[in-house]
Scaffold this motif. Structure first.
Motif, PDB file in Angstrom:
ATOM      1  N   CYS A  72       1.251 -32.312   2.610  1.00  0.00           N
ATOM      2  CA  CYS A  72       0.966 -31.612   1.353  1.00  0.00           C
ATOM      3  C   CYS A  72       2.225 -31.580   0.486  1.00  0.00           C
ATOM      4  CB  CYS A  72       0.502 -30.187   1.665  1.00  0.00           C
ATOM      5  SG  CYS A  72      -0.024 -29.251   0.232  1.00  0.00           S
ATOM      6  N   ASP A 106      -5.959 -32.281   8.203  1.00  0.00           N
ATOM      7  CA  ASP A 106      -5.695 -33.726   8.112  1.00  0.00           C
ATOM      8  C   ASP A 106      -5.421 -34.272   9.518  1.00  0.00           C
ATOM      9  OD1 ASP A 106      -5.125 -36.276   7.201  1.00  0.00           O
ATOM     10  OD2 ASP A 106      -3.130 -35.766   6.446  1.00  0.00           O
ATOM     11  N   TYR A 147     -11.950 -28.432   1.737  1.00  0.00           N
ATOM     12  CA  TYR A 147     -10.923 -29.476   1.695  1.00  0.00           C
ATOM     13  C   TYR A 147     -11.597 -30.832   1.540  1.00  0.00           C
ATOM     14  CZ  TYR A 147     -11.960 -30.331   6.680  1.00  0.00           C
ATOM     15  OH  TYR A 147     -12.571 -30.610   7.869  1.00  0.00           O
ATOM     16  N   ALA A 148     -10.906 -31.742   0.879  1.00  0.00           N
ATOM     17  CA  ALA A 148     -11.474 -33.071   0.632  1.00  0.00           C
ATOM     18  C   ALA A 148     -10.353 -34.065   0.366  1.00  0.00           C
ATOM     19  CB  ALA A 148     -12.430 -33.032  -0.552  1.00  0.00           C
ATOM     20  N   GLU A 149     -10.472 -35.241   0.938  1.00  0.00           N
ATOM     21  CA  GLU A 149      -9.492 -36.299   0.696  1.00  0.00           C
ATOM     22  C   GLU A 149      -9.652 -36.852  -0.714  1.00  0.00           C
ATOM     23  OE1 GLU A 149      -9.549 -39.444   3.527  1.00  0.00           O
ATOM     24  OE2 GLU A 149      -9.400 -38.114   5.267  1.00  0.00           O
ATOM     25  N   GLN A 150      -8.505 -37.133  -1.335  1.00  0.00           N
ATOM     26  CA  GLN A 150      -8.499 -37.767  -2.650  1.00  0.00           C
ATOM     27  C   GLN A 150      -7.579 -38.986  -2.581  1.00  0.00           C
ATOM     28  OE1 GLN A 150     -10.463 -36.811  -5.028  1.00  0.00           O
ATOM     29  NE2 GLN A 150     -11.106 -34.824  -4.199  1.00  0.00           N
ATOM     30  N   LYS A 151      -8.099 -40.131  -2.971  1.00  0.00           N
ATOM     31  CA  LYS A 151      -7.296 -41.357  -2.919  1.00  0.00           C
ATOM     32  C   LYS A 151      -6.152 -41.314  -3.931  1.00  0.00           C
ATOM     33  CE  LYS A 151      -9.749 -43.515   0.198  1.00  0.00           C
ATOM     34  NZ  LYS A 151      -9.171 -43.753   1.540  1.00  0.00           N
ATOM     35  N   VAL A 152      -4.954 -41.510  -3.443  1.00  0.00           N
ATOM     36  CA  VAL A 152      -3.770 -41.571  -4.308  1.00  0.00           C
ATOM     37  C   VAL A 152      -2.874 -42.664  -3.749  1.00  0.00           C
ATOM     38  CG1 VAL A 152      -1.758 -40.338  -5.204  1.00  0.00           C
ATOM     39  CG2 VAL A 152      -3.892 -39.106  -4.844  1.00  0.00           C
ATOM     40  N   TYR A 159      -3.707 -41.212   0.545  1.00  0.00           N
ATOM     41  CA  TYR A 159      -4.547 -40.101   0.092  1.00  0.00           C
ATOM     42  C   TYR A 159      -3.813 -38.770   0.234  1.00  0.00           C
ATOM     43  CZ  TYR A 159      -5.415 -39.045   5.072  1.00  0.00           C
ATOM     44  OH  TYR A 159      -5.260 -38.726   6.403  1.00  0.00           O
ATOM     45  N   VAL A 161      -4.954 -34.389   0.380  1.00  0.00           N
ATOM     46  CA  VAL A 161      -6.096 -33.549   0.732  1.00  0.00           C
ATOM     47  C   VAL A 161      -6.081 -32.306  -0.156  1.00  0.00           C
ATOM     48  CG1 VAL A 161      -7.326 -32.340   2.566  1.00  0.00           C
ATOM     49  CG2 VAL A 161      -5.928 -34.355   3.133  1.00  0.00           C
ATOM     50  N   ASP A 162      -7.056 -32.219  -1.035  1.00  0.00           N
ATOM     51  CA  ASP A 162      -7.227 -30.987  -1.803  1.00  0.00           C
ATOM     52  C   ASP A 162      -7.799 -29.932  -0.861  1.00  0.00           C
ATOM     53  OD1 ASP A 162      -6.363 -32.234  -4.081  1.00  0.00           O
ATOM     54  OD2 ASP A 162      -8.368 -32.638  -4.862  1.00  0.00           O
ATOM     55  N   HIS A 163      -7.274 -28.710  -0.936  1.00  0.00           N
ATOM     56  CA  HIS A 163      -7.762 -27.694   0.001  1.00  0.00           C
ATOM     57  C   HIS A 163      -7.565 -26.292  -0.541  1.00  0.00           C
ATOM     58  CE1 HIS A 163      -3.641 -26.516   1.299  1.00  0.00           C
ATOM     59  NE2 HIS A 163      -3.369 -27.792   1.077  1.00  0.00           N
TER      60      HIS A 163
END
Length: 200
Positions: A72, A106, A147-152, A159, A161-163
């Motif tokens: 994070c 994660d 929480y959800a993965e976001q591709k970066v 990626y 992880v928004d949480h």
């Protein structure tokens, strides 16, 4: 003549409105303010570098639960640093009655060994745990954690992880009793911990 009548009508209307304001007090039904329901929470067993860790292992203590991950970039370090600083401000007797668990959302990247190193960087008593994706998802759902993965492309592993970023306060009996919001300053963390630590 018409102007006088209009003026008189305006005066009468003003008196009527004033009278209503003074004497008309309608009965308003009492409406309770809705409260956000506390999350279900509950016991869980996840893996630390030293082996399985269950919430029930800490029965009798106040437990702070934080869901995050070691990669994070900003939210987790901010929350953990403030909470850890708050823990340091407790007396030794109070510290002995408080525990903190850092749950990784994660599990693909956060091994128990990495979690131990990361959590202890902030405070030696923070225990880092995780599990397989299904188990972590089930625990997070019970605590109302999103929480959800976001591709970066620039992130490690491709990626982030928004949480959710609240810290849950679990009472000595194992039930969620409160939350500490993200970015709460250390002195307010102390206030929140002591509030629940000293409840009968």
């Amino acid at each position: 003549m018409g102007e006088r009548l209009l003026g008189l009508a305006a005066i009468v209307l003003a008196i009527a409105i004033a009278g209503l304001a003074l004497f008309w007090k309608p009965e308003m039904p009492e409406r309770p303010i809705p409260r956000a329901p506390l999350v279900a929470g509950g016991n869980f067993t996840l893996q630390s570098v030293a082996g399985p860790v269950s919430l029930s292992d800490y029965k009798g203590k106040l437990v702070l639960l934080y869901f995050g991950y070691t990669y994070c970039p900003d939210v987790c370090p901010t929350s953990l640093a403030a909470t850890a600083e708050g823990l340091k401000q407790l007396t030794p007797e109070e510290q002995a009655r408080v525990a903190m668990i850092f749950i990784s959302v994660d599990p693909k990247r956060d091994t128990p060994a990495r979690l131990k190193e990361y959590a202890e960087f902030f405070h030696p008593s923070i225990v880092g745990v995780t599990g397989n994706a299904e188990v972590v998802a089930e625990v997070a759902k019970r605590y109302g954690v999103f929480y959800a993965e976001q591709k970066v492309d620039t992130a490690g592993g491709g990626y982030v992880v928004d949480h959710s970023s609240d810290t849950f306060i679990v009472g000595p009996g194992g039930a969620v009793v409160g939350k500490i919001a993200h970015a709460t300053p250390p002195d307010q963390v102390v206030v929140a911990v002591r509030k629940y630590l000293n409840q009968p």
